[in-house]
Structure formats: structure tokens, C-alpha cells
Design an enzyme around this catalytic site. Structure first.
Site, short mmCIF file in Angstrom:
data_model
loop_
_atom_site.label_atom_id
_atom_site.label_comp_id
_atom_site.label_asym_id
_atom_site.label_seq_id
_atom_site.Cartn_x
_atom_site.Cartn_y
_atom_site.Cartn_z
N LYS A 260 35.21 35.47 29.06
CA LYS A 260 35.10 35.04 30.46
C LYS A 260 33.75 34.37 30.66
O LYS A 260 32.71 34.96 30.40
CB LYS A 260 35.22 36.26 31.39
CG LYS A 260 34.93 35.98 32.86
CD LYS A 260 34.86 37.27 33.66
CE LYS A 260 34.37 37.02 35.09
NZ LYS A 260 34.21 38.29 35.84
N ASP A 265 29.07 33.90 40.08
CA ASP A 265 30.20 34.43 40.84
C ASP A 265 29.74 34.87 42.22
O ASP A 265 29.17 35.96 42.37
CB ASP A 265 30.84 35.60 40.09
CG ASP A 265 32.04 36.17 40.83
OD1 ASP A 265 32.58 35.45 41.70
OD2 ASP A 265 32.43 37.31 40.55
N LYS A 272 30.82 38.15 48.03
CA LYS A 272 30.15 39.39 47.65
C LYS A 272 29.03 39.71 48.63
O LYS A 272 28.48 38.81 49.28
CB LYS A 272 29.54 39.25 46.25
CG LYS A 272 30.52 39.15 45.11
CD LYS A 272 29.79 39.00 43.80
CE LYS A 272 30.76 38.92 42.63
NZ LYS A 272 31.41 40.21 42.37
N ASP A 283 27.73 36.87 34.78
CA ASP A 283 29.18 36.97 34.76
C ASP A 283 29.82 36.11 33.67
O ASP A 283 31.03 36.13 33.49
CB ASP A 283 29.75 36.60 36.13
CG ASP A 283 31.06 37.32 36.45
OD1 ASP A 283 31.31 38.37 35.84
OD2 ASP A 283 31.82 36.83 37.30
N ASP A 342 37.53 37.23 44.63
CA ASP A 342 36.50 37.83 43.79
C ASP A 342 37.09 38.50 42.55
O ASP A 342 36.36 39.00 41.70
CB ASP A 342 35.67 38.84 44.59
CG ASP A 342 34.40 39.26 43.86
OD1 ASP A 342 33.92 38.47 43.02
OD2 ASP A 342 33.89 40.35 44.13
N GLU A 344 38.41 36.90 40.14
CA GLU A 344 38.62 35.58 39.55
C GLU A 344 38.59 35.59 38.03
O GLU A 344 39.16 34.71 37.39
CB GLU A 344 37.56 34.60 40.08
CG GLU A 344 36.24 34.56 39.34
CD GLU A 344 35.47 35.88 39.38
OE1 GLU A 344 34.74 36.16 38.42
OE2 GLU A 344 35.60 36.63 40.37
N ARG A 346 40.04 37.46 35.84
CA ARG A 346 41.38 37.57 35.25
C ARG A 346 42.17 36.28 35.42
O ARG A 346 43.07 35.98 34.64
CB ARG A 346 42.11 38.76 35.87
CG ARG A 346 42.41 38.66 37.34
CD ARG A 346 42.60 40.00 38.03
NE ARG A 346 41.32 40.69 38.20
CZ ARG A 346 41.19 41.88 38.78
NH1 ARG A 346 42.27 42.51 39.26
NH2 ARG A 346 40.03 42.44 38.89
#
Length: 487
Positions: A260, A265, A272, A283, A342, A344, A346
């Protein structure tokens, strides 16, 4: 730093600092003939008076006037708990302390802590030293290591070829870990998807066997990667899917690593909270660990086919950003209802996994800073492990044990998959309130039918906070052990 081996009962080289590891039992039989008699008597007196405990982080320094050097004793902790994890911690503590001095020649007496008994190796020792010397430099001008030469001292003779091989392996793995750290620590205004793709392209300079393909957004659209593209559409930074191919062996199925690469993010429309949001530059640590592992493979010239696939995007709340309630179609054809923007990671991983299937992997492992729920459940010590194949899960646990890069397996019961059902698509991107790390893994599992797959949730282990804030480079060490032990 350079390394060389010595088999010696008494030091004859010019060495500034002699490093000697001691357990809490404070036994010194392994060094009684290596030190001068006055120095050894002084050491015994100190140990007898309990001035030195042998606990991790404890050190004592003595002058060895006969050899015009200093002896630095450092704690190894309790002998019955010693292993790769304790080795890493003990070495980090002493190397970071002594590296404040300039251009020192050091020796390390390995007799009592590098052995099959503790499942510790010279390769691990070298890797621990090199990663302990790591310092992040913003302007790419890395400070030179402050230690110039290390003698690895044992009581038994070592085969020179074997010794050099261990040193080379240890340095290669450390270089991979340190590269992953560099990528994670790079500010997000610099480390964007394009930056990551360029870093992957640099791997071709290390080993001519490496091939790197960078897939841009128009190509992703033609491939049907609607899930990945839904994450990047709120940002001016275009997404990149990068495939790194290292295939030295003919007609052998590869190990595929998927990472990933969310370079920042914000959470998107599901924004967030502002506290600690700066940490969301980490991230992309899954992608960083894939690049780091591929770097180590290339440098080591491993005899195994390995593929790295990284899905890179920036998740921003722009005017074109995905909304809760949107439905997108993944490359696999599965339609996804986005209930939380959030969640995201996956969404980019499922298309990367589908793309990576074309390599017909022997094993597929994805790495992702996927869920805060994993951090809540397991803390910052182990990574969460999920798998659809128990033999693969056990192989990963073996590598975790070998390296001290710990994992903890969590279940994938059918009940969790029920939480992903929706009236408006084939699957929704979040489950219920509880077990968020598991429902996230269950989402990914939907795209892995027919392949031996495992998922590592590294949300708690990819970086440190507080005064030690920065990328850890995990799980590069674990991945390299897995690759080398499953050739």
C-alpha cells in the site's frame, strides 16, 4: 562501515573500542583470556559490586592500558530470553551510544551471543549494526557512518568465504531496511506517487535482472482499476501502479509482494482528526517495505523469483474526491460501495492484488498500514497477520521468530465476511464497529480466491512516535528471511 573477522584469544589489533556483551548473570568466562589481567580484575570487581547489571541499555567503560583502548560492556538482558529481538535491541542501544564518537575502530566479541542456541547469526549482527547507524537526512546528503571498521571476534575460526557472505547479506538487508526508512521519513510534499515510482525505477541500476513497469492513470482506467482510481481522484497528484520484476530463475512461480502506497492520507471526505495527522506520511510504508525488500534481493542476487507491486496514491478531500455512498467497480469486476473514504488502503490494494494475479504467484503477501483497529488490538509490537492458507501463515511466523520482527495471527471467520454485505453493490468497504482490522482483511480476501495469500497489517509497527519518531523499516527483515528460507 567495513567488517572483518578475527579468531583470537588476545587482541593484537589497534582497536579504539572493544564491545563485550554481558548477560544479567554477569559471567565473564568468554573474555578472561581476551583482556589484560589488570583490566580483567577490574571488571570482575565492578561486576561483583553490582555496578553493572547486564540489563538492556546498561553500559560500563574501562581503560585497557595494555592495548591503549577502551572496553565497553553492554547489557544483553536475561540469557533465557535472548534471541534475534534482544540482539537487535542490545546492539541498537550500544551502537547509538558509541557512534557519537568519530571514526572509531571497534571490535565485538561474539562468542557468547551469536550461536545456534539463541538462533542468532553474524548476518543479523551486521544488519543490526548497520540499521542502528541510520540517520535520516532531509537533503539526501546522508551523514557518513561515524564508525569506520568493525572486527568480529570469535573463539573459533571462521571460513572466510562464509564470513564474507554473512557480512554481505547483513549489509544488503540493512540497506533494504534503511531505504524503506528513508522513503517513510521523506516529507509528503516530496514523497508523492510519482516520487515512489521513480525510486522503484532506480532499482534497475543495482541489478540488470530488475524490470520496472509504471502504470499511469489512463492505463489503469483501460484496465478497469476503478477502485484504485477512486482514491486518487480528489488529489492533483496522479496515482501510479508500479510492478518490479526480479526473475532470475526460469519456469519457477514467484513470491509476490504487494504494498500500500498512500503517500498522504487525510481520510478524504471522511476527514481524519487533525491531531498527529502528520504521521499519515507513513501510510506508504507498505510500498516502502516492498521497494526495500526488492533492493535487498537485487543487491544480494537471490536465487528466487520475486515480484513487487505497489499501489501509490494520495487521499485528499478535493472537489472530485469520492463520497460516502459512491459505488465503484474494481479490476476484478467486483462492485464496491464506499461507506468511508478513510478506508482507502483496501481500495487501492484490491486492484493491485488483482493485477498481481497475472504473475501466478507461489505465494502472495501484502503489506499495509491498513487499520487503526490493528493498533488498538495489538499495540505497536507485532504486526497483524491474516491468511487464507495456514501453511503460508506458519512460514511467515517462522520468519518473524527468526528475525524478531513479530507478528500475531488473527482469524478470518465467515462471520466477518457477512459484515461486508450491502444492498447497493457486491461488497462495502467497511464492516461493523468492532474487529475493524479483521473486516479489512476479509475485504482483501475477497480478491484472493485461488492463490495462497497473506496480509500483514503494519499500522502499529511501521513507525515509532515520540523522541524516536520515524520509520522502522518493518517488515523488510521479515520479508527477506521469508524469501531466503523459501527459495
Amino acid at each position: 562501515m567495513d567488517y572483518t573477522g578475527i579468531q583470537s584469544k588476545r587482541i593484537t589489533k589497534t582497536i579504539d573500542l572493544q564491545l563485550v556483551g554481558i548477560y544479567t548473570d554477569k559471567k565473564t568466562s568468554h573474555i578472561d583470556k581476551m583482556l589484560s589481567k589488570p583490566a580483567f580484575n577490574l571488571v570482575k570487581k565492578c561486576f561483583k559490586n553490582n555496578n553493572f547489571t547486564g540489563e538492556l541499555g546498561d553500559t560500563r567503560t574501562f581503560d585497557d592500558q595494555e592495548h591503549d583502548s577502551q572496553i565497553v560492556f553492554f547489557g544483553l538482558g536475561k540469557k533465557d530470553k535472548f534471541g534475534p529481538l534482544m540482539l537487535n535491541r542490545a546492539v541498537k542501544a550500544i551502537i547509538q551510544k558509541i557512534s557519537k564518537t568519530n571514526n572509531k575502530t571497534i571490535s565485538i566479541h561474539t562468542a557468547n551471543f551469536i550461536s545456534r542456541t539463541y538462533k542468532t547469526t553474524l548476518e543479523q549482527l551486521v544488519c543490526a549494526i548497520e540499521t542502528s547507524l541510520y540517520r535520516y537526512s532531509f537533503d539526501d546528503k546522508k551523514p557518513n557512518p561515524k564508525l569506520k571498521l568493525c572486527y568480529l571476534i570469535s573463539k573459533t575460526s571462521s571460513n572466510i568465504s562464509s564470513l564474507n557472505n554473512s557480512i554481505a547479506k547483513g549489509k544488503a538487508i540493512a540497506n533494504g531496511i534503511n531505504l524503506a526508512k528513508d522513503l517513510g521519513n521523506t516529507p509528503p510534499n516530496i514523497c508523492n506517487p510519482t516520487f515512489l515510482s521513480k525510486e522503484a525505477l532506480k532499482l534497475k541500476k543495482i541489478n540488470k535482472t530488475i524490470k520496472v513497469s509504471v502504470i499511469d492513470e489512463p492505463k489503469m482506467k483501460s484496465l478497469g482499476m476503478g477502485s484504485l482510481l477512486s482514491v486518487s481522484q480528489g488529489s492533483k497528484q496522479p496515482a501510479k501502479l508500479v510492478a518490479i520484476e526480479y526473475m532470475p530463475m526460469k519456469n519457477k512461480a514467484p513470491i509476490v509482494l504487494v504494498g500500500k502506497g498512500i503517500t498522504f492520507d487525510t481520510g478524504g471526505i471522511s476527514l481524519k482528526p487533525p491531531a498527529n495527522m502528520d504521521e499519515m506520511k507513513f501510510d506508504m510504508s507498505g510500498a516502502g517495505s516492498v521497494i526495500g525488500a526488492m533492493h535487498a534481493c537485487a543487491e544480494m542476487k537471490v536465487k528466487t523469483n520475486v515480484i513487487g507491486v505497489i499501489a501509490c496514491a494520495e487521499n485528499m478531500p478535493g472537489s472530485q474526491a469520492s463520497r460516502p455512498g459512491d459505488v465503484v467497480q474494481s479490476m476484478s469486476g467486483i462492485k464496491i460501495e464506499i461507506l468511508n473514504t478513510d478506508a482507502e488502503g483496501r481500495l487501492v490494494l484490491c486492484d493491485a492484488i488483482t493485477y498481481a494475479r497475472k504473475y501466478k504467484p507461489r505465494f502472495m503477501i501484502d503489506m499495509a498500514t491498513l487499520t487503526g483497529a490493528c493498533l488498538v488490538g495489538l499495540g505497536k509490537y507485532p504486526s497483524g497477520l491474516f491468511s487464507n492458507d495456514e501453511k503460508l501463515a506458519q512460514l511467515i511466523k517462522n520468519s518473524a521468530h527468526n528475525t524478531g520482527d513479530r507478528v500475531w495471527q488473527l482469524p478470518l471467520y465467515d462471520d466477518y465476511f457477512e459484515e461486508l454485505k450491502t444492498n447497493f453493490a457486491d461488497i462495502q468497504n467497511i464492516g461493523g464497529r468492532y474487529g475493524g482490522a479483521i473486516t479489512a482483511a476479509a475485504f482483501l480476501a475477497k480478491f484472493t480466491e485461488g492463490i495462497k495469500w497473506a496480509h500483514l497489517d503494519i499500522a502499529g509497527t511501521a513507525w515509532e512516535v515520540g523522541k524516536e519518531k520515524g520509520s522502522t523499516g518493518r517488515p523488510v527483515g521479515l520479508l527477506m528471511d521469508f524469501i531466503l528460507t523459501n527459495q
